[in-house]
Design a protein around this motif. Structure first.
Motif, PDB file in Angstrom:
ATOM      1  N   SER A 218       0.909  -1.344  -0.039  1.00 36.23           N
ATOM      2  CA  SER A 218       0.021  -0.713  -0.175  1.00 36.23           C
ATOM      3  C   SER A 218       0.872   1.274  -0.175  1.00 36.23           C
ATOM      4  O   SER A 218       2.019   1.032   0.155  1.00 36.23           O
ATOM      5  CB  SER A 218      -0.539   0.031   1.128  1.00 36.23           C
ATOM      6  OG  SER A 218       0.152   0.466   2.417  1.00 36.23           O
ATOM      7  N   ASP A 246      -5.596   5.605   0.033  1.00 38.42           N
ATOM      8  CA  ASP A 246      -6.536   4.520  -0.936  1.00 38.42           C
ATOM      9  C   ASP A 246      -8.279   5.378  -1.010  1.00 38.42           C
ATOM     10  O   ASP A 246      -8.121   5.811  -0.055  1.00 38.42           O
ATOM     11  CB  ASP A 246      -6.676   3.910  -0.838  1.00 38.42           C
ATOM     12  CG  ASP A 246      -6.826   3.260  -2.731  1.00 38.42           C
ATOM     13  OD1 ASP A 246      -5.960   2.809  -4.117  1.00 38.42           O
ATOM     14  OD2 ASP A 246      -8.131   2.774  -2.998  1.00 38.42           O
ATOM     15  N   TYR A 249     -10.612   3.614   0.497  1.00 36.20           N
ATOM     16  CA  TYR A 249     -10.262   2.603   1.372  1.00 36.20           C
ATOM     17  C   TYR A 249      -9.857   4.013   1.986  1.00 36.20           C
ATOM     18  O   TYR A 249      -8.722   4.041   3.268  1.00 36.20           O
ATOM     19  CB  TYR A 249      -8.905   1.266   1.397  1.00 36.20           C
ATOM     20  CG  TYR A 249      -8.801   0.923   2.188  1.00 36.20           C
ATOM     21  CD1 TYR A 249      -9.434   0.537   3.185  1.00 36.20           C
ATOM     22  CD2 TYR A 249      -8.276  -0.250   1.700  1.00 36.20           C
ATOM     23  CE1 TYR A 249      -9.619  -0.776   4.113  1.00 36.20           C
ATOM     24  CE2 TYR A 249      -7.562  -1.639   2.862  1.00 36.20           C
ATOM     25  CZ  TYR A 249      -8.929  -1.635   3.864  1.00 36.20           C
ATOM     26  OH  TYR A 249      -8.407  -2.721   4.516  1.00 36.20           O
ATOM     27  N   ARG A 250     -11.057   4.517   3.014  1.00 43.09           N
ATOM     28  CA  ARG A 250     -10.638   5.704   4.164  1.00 43.09           C
ATOM     29  C   ARG A 250     -12.264   5.963   4.482  1.00 43.09           C
ATOM     30  O   ARG A 250     -12.937   6.302   3.834  1.00 43.09           O
ATOM     31  CB  ARG A 250      -9.642   7.014   3.142  1.00 43.09           C
ATOM     32  CG  ARG A 250     -10.680   7.414   1.714  1.00 43.09           C
ATOM     33  CD  ARG A 250      -9.403   8.331   1.957  1.00 43.09           C
ATOM     34  NE  ARG A 250      -9.739   9.435   2.251  1.00 43.09           N
ATOM     35  CZ  ARG A 250      -8.669  10.578   1.758  1.00 43.09           C
ATOM     36  NH1 ARG A 250      -8.445  10.916   1.180  1.00 43.09           N
ATOM     37  NH2 ARG A 250      -8.745  12.633   2.616  1.00 43.09           N
ATOM     38  N   CYS A 265     -12.220  -1.315  -2.515  1.00 43.53           N
ATOM     39  CA  CYS A 265     -11.638  -1.621  -3.756  1.00 43.53           C
ATOM     40  C   CYS A 265     -10.883  -3.235  -3.824  1.00 43.53           C
ATOM     41  O   CYS A 265     -11.750  -3.520  -2.216  1.00 43.53           O
ATOM     42  CB  CYS A 265      -9.864  -1.018  -2.817  1.00 43.53           C
ATOM     43  SG  CYS A 265      -9.759  -1.610  -1.127  1.00 43.53           S
ATOM     44  N   TRP A 303      -2.706   1.389 -13.654  1.00 44.16           N
ATOM     45  CA  TRP A 303      -3.383   0.711 -12.058  1.00 44.16           C
ATOM     46  C   TRP A 303      -4.463   0.199 -12.866  1.00 44.16           C
ATOM     47  O   TRP A 303      -4.707   1.138 -14.069  1.00 44.16           O
ATOM     48  CB  TRP A 303      -3.079   1.952 -11.120  1.00 44.16           C
ATOM     49  CG  TRP A 303      -3.401   2.799 -11.727  1.00 44.16           C
ATOM     50  CD1 TRP A 303      -3.905   3.863 -11.380  1.00 44.16           C
ATOM     51  CD2 TRP A 303      -5.187   3.032 -11.261  1.00 44.16           C
ATOM     52  NE1 TRP A 303      -4.676   4.604 -11.941  1.00 44.16           N
ATOM     53  CE2 TRP A 303      -5.595   4.683 -12.185  1.00 44.16           C
ATOM     54  CE3 TRP A 303      -6.796   2.023 -10.767  1.00 44.16           C
ATOM     55  CZ2 TRP A 303      -7.243   4.272 -11.251  1.00 44.16           C
ATOM     56  CZ3 TRP A 303      -7.603   3.134  -9.974  1.00 44.16           C
ATOM     57  CH2 TRP A 303      -7.992   3.700 -10.050  1.00 44.16           C
ATOM     58  N   TYR A 308      -5.897  -3.427  -5.896  1.00 46.60           N
ATOM     59  CA  TYR A 308      -5.817  -2.740  -4.745  1.00 46.60           C
ATOM     60  C   TYR A 308      -4.076  -1.576  -4.610  1.00 46.60           C
ATOM     61  O   TYR A 308      -3.363  -3.647  -4.934  1.00 46.60           O
ATOM     62  CB  TYR A 308      -5.860  -3.345  -3.194  1.00 46.60           C
ATOM     63  CG  TYR A 308      -5.460  -2.296  -2.076  1.00 46.60           C
ATOM     64  CD1 TYR A 308      -6.277  -0.888  -1.741  1.00 46.60           C
ATOM     65  CD2 TYR A 308      -4.582  -2.339  -1.351  1.00 46.60           C
ATOM     66  CE1 TYR A 308      -5.037  -0.323  -0.750  1.00 46.60           C
ATOM     67  CE2 TYR A 308      -3.910  -1.908  -0.186  1.00 46.60           C
ATOM     68  CZ  TYR A 308      -4.715  -0.479  -0.465  1.00 46.60           C
ATOM     69  OH  TYR A 308      -3.859  -0.026   0.866  1.00 46.60           O
ATOM     70  N   PRO A 309      -3.766  -0.576  -5.415  1.00 50.73           N
ATOM     71  CA  PRO A 309      -4.255   0.192  -4.893  1.00 50.73           C
ATOM     72  C   PRO A 309      -4.220   1.287  -5.765  1.00 50.73           C
ATOM     73  O   PRO A 309      -3.631   0.907  -6.869  1.00 50.73           O
ATOM     74  CB  PRO A 309      -3.519   0.949  -3.633  1.00 50.73           C
ATOM     75  CG  PRO A 309      -1.768   0.235  -4.519  1.00 50.73           C
ATOM     76  CD  PRO A 309      -2.251  -0.967  -4.561  1.00 50.73           C
ATOM     77  N   VAL A 310      -4.971   2.366  -5.692  1.00 47.82           N
ATOM     78  CA  VAL A 310      -4.966   3.694  -6.988  1.00 47.82           C
ATOM     79  C   VAL A 310      -4.041   3.642  -7.244  1.00 47.82           C
ATOM     80  O   VAL A 310      -2.791   3.796  -6.355  1.00 47.82           O
ATOM     81  CB  VAL A 310      -5.849   4.377  -6.396  1.00 47.82           C
ATOM     82  CG1 VAL A 310      -5.942   5.660  -7.512  1.00 47.82           C
ATOM     83  CG2 VAL A 310      -7.720   3.910  -6.592  1.00 47.82           C
ATOM     84  N   ARG A 315      -3.903   9.022  -7.623  1.00 48.10           N
ATOM     85  CA  ARG A 315      -5.147   8.944  -6.120  1.00 48.10           C
ATOM     86  C   ARG A 315      -5.539  10.361  -5.552  1.00 48.10           C
ATOM     87  O   ARG A 315      -6.809  10.391  -5.241  1.00 48.10           O
ATOM     88  CB  ARG A 315      -3.640   8.584  -5.125  1.00 48.10           C
ATOM     89  CG  ARG A 315      -4.571   7.949  -3.993  1.00 48.10           C
ATOM     90  CD  ARG A 315      -3.605   7.501  -3.260  1.00 48.10           C
ATOM     91  NE  ARG A 315      -1.969   6.724  -3.982  1.00 48.10           N
ATOM     92  CZ  ARG A 315      -0.758   6.395  -4.066  1.00 48.10           C
ATOM     93  NH1 ARG A 315      -0.590   7.738  -2.994  1.00 48.10           N
ATOM     94  NH2 ARG A 315       0.108   5.761  -4.753  1.00 48.10           N
ATOM     95  N   SER A 319     -10.028  10.796  -4.622  1.00 46.25           N
ATOM     96  CA  SER A 319      -9.893  11.569  -3.419  1.00 46.25           C
ATOM     97  C   SER A 319     -10.209  13.485  -3.698  1.00 46.25           C
ATOM     98  O   SER A 319     -11.227  12.698  -2.644  1.00 46.25           O
ATOM     99  CB  SER A 319      -8.580  11.582  -2.647  1.00 46.25           C
ATOM    100  OG  SER A 319      -8.121  10.477  -2.458  1.00 46.25           O
TER     101      SER A 319
END
Length: 826
Positions: A218, A246, A249-250, A265, A303, A308-310, A315, A319
């Motif tokens: 990550s 991510d 994932y937050r 994700c 990606w 996972y991850p972006v 990113r 976000s």
């Protein structure tokens, strides 16, 4: 009621504090008759939680140091099925109530001992094993998550009683599986060391893979590696950490100021669902979307939304768009929208809020019990249940002290429960055929756990994977051990036909999904009844309960259960700073264990009645379980002031992490307290220090001497100090190579296997299955996880398909033998 799953079982619960009483509560919650044996003066755990743990039980006060009372205890054991205790090793034997004493009066008795550390461990068996001592020695408080490491905070303390939660789950399932094998094996004595259970529960935090590919790290792990390699300080502020999270994932802040946690994700289509729910369809359509099972060198873009991850360059852009969107609505509206869209997300809550949450109450995940001491008391509900058990969401309050005394004469007039004397050594569920339809962590944990007890597990996955290799392969190294693996396309007639044949030969089916997903798969209660009335479906989901609630069909994962039940806000220190609870799979693994409890109860009922059914567990229920010691509320309850946040070091001065001259240690004197200080010359002058300043003064004093000095000072008392271990150090000192031959599961508390002949071509360190240690039941070390699809031809041949037919199915895409060119894509 005589038709409850465990209504024919009588249990003597000698347990005190948390682990033992939790096992008794789990069994009572499913209908067992549980008699709690209390010492004079009542339970040693003086907390309202003790009343919750006693629900559905009766109580009998016995002084086990008194010969007459010991005789009563033995008379009760002669008329019971199960005995539970969690004393230090040897205590029950010294009282005349050890395994041999119990078997002498009842050859069929199943006795469960739950010491802190293995009774056979020469180093640790005698340690005063309070909950936090177990956690400290095992390594739970050290390197507490990527956030804490990047902020340079080490150690951290958490009040979550993970060792007792994992140990209780292992304890409950093991006594029920042992009962199922009693006709073959006879009675059994089982030891479940809580520290062994804790390490098994935290397996994903000490799993190690040779030459681990960088693609699975990550952003936080990459930054951690960068700082370590360049000698840079670990001094990130909490606010800066968001740049390393991510987008899928937050936690995001909503219009009402409450956090909303998204875990969308690793599963194909979930990132797009989240964005479209937020009104960001254009952005959803822009996401690169291709197979996550290609090696990085073959990726057509930087990606994939399926992996996972972006990517780093996108990113911040994603976000930022999501932050702005979340600010347009309050959290409860987003929760409803995400639930309806099958996009995994939930509002952050405090534990007290969860205990009053409309869904928690409607679903039976939280229950209201008329407690004689505290009135209307909201309590955690079942952690395992059978779907058609009408009383699963109905609870009787805990007993008043000694309320079983009036029935004692009647009980002791019963004839001794006869049991055939058997000396078998087989696995408790040998020959049980399990069809595993699960994915990720929690669901697969069921099958891998059953495999150690002798079950034959066949794993069915789709020909086109919906889960990325981080979840399916990296985590699967542990959760998919001991299984046969077949890949089927259930959208084709041939794939459906093969599944139907697999169902026909199965005793048990496991799946992780909501009722809606279950019924869509063709596994509704009505269809199961028609297919095979003895068939048991083990169903695990996020927010399901004994009853239906408004969020029963909402999707969710481990961290979402943490957010919903209050774990993340507690660990992070407040609504503005929620953090996932340090360890991967904290709730996932526990939920898989709880599902095994529900299956064991369903098997017990089926053995008695011939009836199958649906055995249930849920992530949110396991979220309750890890908070069991404070998962209750009532009018007039004291504040929810358990230790929380990043700076927590312990509960109080006498249960606290302190730094000795040569390293961190944990000091535990929860009972002796001031007397513990008076007994040590170096500390005696602090015994009358005011509570408000005592932690700081003790910290100064402990820092003047090395750990060995303090260990010697407290030796021989019920107080103790223990060095803070780390999960990685515990792993590294417990490794035994697979190539060296037989693996010893019975002596040391901790055992880790280095699978140096692993089919992926890399060695892998995995915690051994040694939390359950029966005297007679056989434990099997499951073989390594096969590459997905390895057994497709073998399983189809077993079902009666001709080799040419199998070739045609594979050629047409109805079946497959692999997901990628490599076991672990790089």
């Amino acid at each position: 009621m005589t038709d409850r799953p465990l209504s024919n079982i009588r249990v003597l619960d000698f347990g005190q504090y948390l682990a033992g009483p939790l096992v008794g509560m789990m069994l009572a919650d499913m209908g067992a008759e549980v008699i709690r044996i209390d010492p004079p003066g009542g339970p040693r755990f003086k907390s309202p939680a003790s009343d919750m743990l006693a629900r559905g039980k009766s109580s009998l006060v016995l002084d086990l140091k008194n010969a007459d009372d010991r005789a009563v205890a033995l008379d009760l054991a002669a008329r019971s099925d199960v005995v539970i205790e969690n004393f230090r090793p040897g205590v029950m034997k010294r009282l005349g109530l050890g395994p041999d004493d119990l078997r002498a009066v009842n050859p069929g008795i199943i006795s469960l001992s739950m010491p802190g550390f293995a009774s056979t461990d020469p180093e640790l068996a005698g340690l005063a094993a309070w909950e936090a001592v177990i956690a400290a020695r095992t390594g739970q408080f050290t390197d507490m998550g990527l956030n804490r490491r990047l902020m340079g905070i080490n150690p951290s303390f958490t009040p979550l009683a993970l060792a007792s939660a994992y140990g209780a789950a292992f304890g409950a399932m093991s006594v029920l599986f042992a009962l199922a094998a009693r006709d073959r094996n006879g009675g059994d004595h089982i030891e479940v060391p809580l520290a062994s259970a804790l390490l098994e529960g935290l397996i994903y935090n000490c799993e190690q893979i040779e030459d681990y590919p960088a693609r699975y790290k990550s952003p936080r792990e990459v930054e951690l590696d960068r700082r370590t390699a360049n000698g840079l300080p670990m001094n990130l502020r909490f606010e800066e950490l968001s740049e390393f999270l991510d987008p899928f994932y937050r936690t995001y802040t909503c219009a009402d100021g409450r956090g909303f946690y998204v875990v969308a994700c690793s599963i194909a289509g979930h990132p797009q669902r989240a964005l479209r729910t937020l009104g960001l369809s254009d952005l959803a359509n822009e996401l690169p979307d291709f197979s996550a099972y290609l090696d990085c060198k073959d990726w057509p873009a930087a990606w994939s939304a399926r992996n996972y991850p972006v990517g780093a360059k996108d990113r911040a852009r994603i976000s930022s768009a999501m932050k702005a969107a979340f600010l347009t609505r309050p959290s409860h509206e987003w929760e409803a929208l995400f639930g309806a869209a099958k996009a995994p997300g939930t509002a952050q809550r405090f534990t007290q809020e969860w205990l009053a949450d409309p869904h928690a109450l409607a679903s039976g995940l939280v229950l209201v019990v008329d407690d004689p001491r505290y009135g209307k008391m909201r309590q955690m509900g079942n952690v395992a249940w059978i779907a058609d058990d009408a009383l699963a969401a109905v609870k009787q309050p805990g007993p008043t002290l000694d309320n079983a005394r009036d029935q004692l004469g009647t009980i002791l007039s019963e004839r001794v429960r006869p049991a055939p004397v058997r000396t078998g050594k087989g696995g408790w569920i040998e020959g049980l055929k399990v069809l595993d339809l699960t994915n990720v962590i929690a669901g697969p944990t069921i099958g891998s756990t059953l495999a150690r007890f002798g079950a034959e597990v066949t794993l069915v996955q789709p020909v086109e994977p919906s889960v990325d290799p981080w979840n399916a392969v990296v985590f699967g190294l542990h959760a998919q051990r001991g299984k046969k693996s077949i890949l089927l396309n259930l959208k084709t007639p041939e794939g459906k036909d093969a599944l139907t044949k697999l169902i026909a030969e199965a005793d048990v089916i496991t799946m992780n999904g909501t009722d809606e997903q279950r019924d869509k798969l063709g596994l509704s209660p009505e269809r199961l009844e028609k297919m095979n009335p003895r068939l048991i479906l083990v169903q695990l989901d996020a927010f399901g309960g004994p009853l239906r609630g408004p969020k029963s069909d909402h999707l969710g994962y481990d961290d979402l259960a943490q957010a919903a039940t209050g774990v993340m806000v507690r660990f992070g220190g407040g609504m503005a700073t929620p953090e996932e609870h340090a360890h991967f799979g904290t709730i996932d693994v526990l939920t898989g264990f709880c599902a095994c409890i529900s299956l064991a109860a369903a098997l017990e009922r089926r053995n008695r009645t011939g009836k199958g059914g649906i055995a249930r567990a849920a992530l949110a229920a396991a979220g309750n379980l890890i908070q069991a010691q404070f998962m209750y509320d009532f009018e007039g309850r004291g504040p929810f002031d358990e230790p929380f946040g990043r700076e927590a070091r312990g509960w109080a001065p006498f249960y606290h992490c302190y730094e000795a001259a040569d390293g961190w240690m944990f000091f535990a004197a929860p009972e002796e307290q001031r007397e513990a200080l008076r007994a040590v010359p170096d500390l005696a002058d602090l015994a009358d220090q005011p509570e408000i300043t005592l932690s700081a003064v003790l910290a100064e004093r402990f820092a003047t001497r090395p750990f060995a000095h303090w260990a010697a000072a407290f030796a021989g008392t019920s107080s103790t100090v223990v060095l803070l271990g780390s999960l990685h150090a515990t792993r590294d000192t417990a490794i035994q190579r697979e190539s060296d031959g037989a693996i010893d599961l019975t002596q040391a508390t901790f055992r880790v296997i280095r699978h140096d002949r692993h089919p992926m071509g890399r060695w892998a360190d995995l915690v051994a299955p040694n939390a359950v240690r029966p005297e007679r039941g056989r434990i099997t070390i499951p073989g390594p996880m096969p590459e997905y699809g390895t057994h497709t031809r073998e399983v189809l041949g077993r079902l009666g398909y001709h080799p040419e037919t199998i070739d045609a199915m594979i050629g047409a895409g109805a079946a497959s033998e692999s997901w990628s060119g490599k076991y672990l894509p790089e």
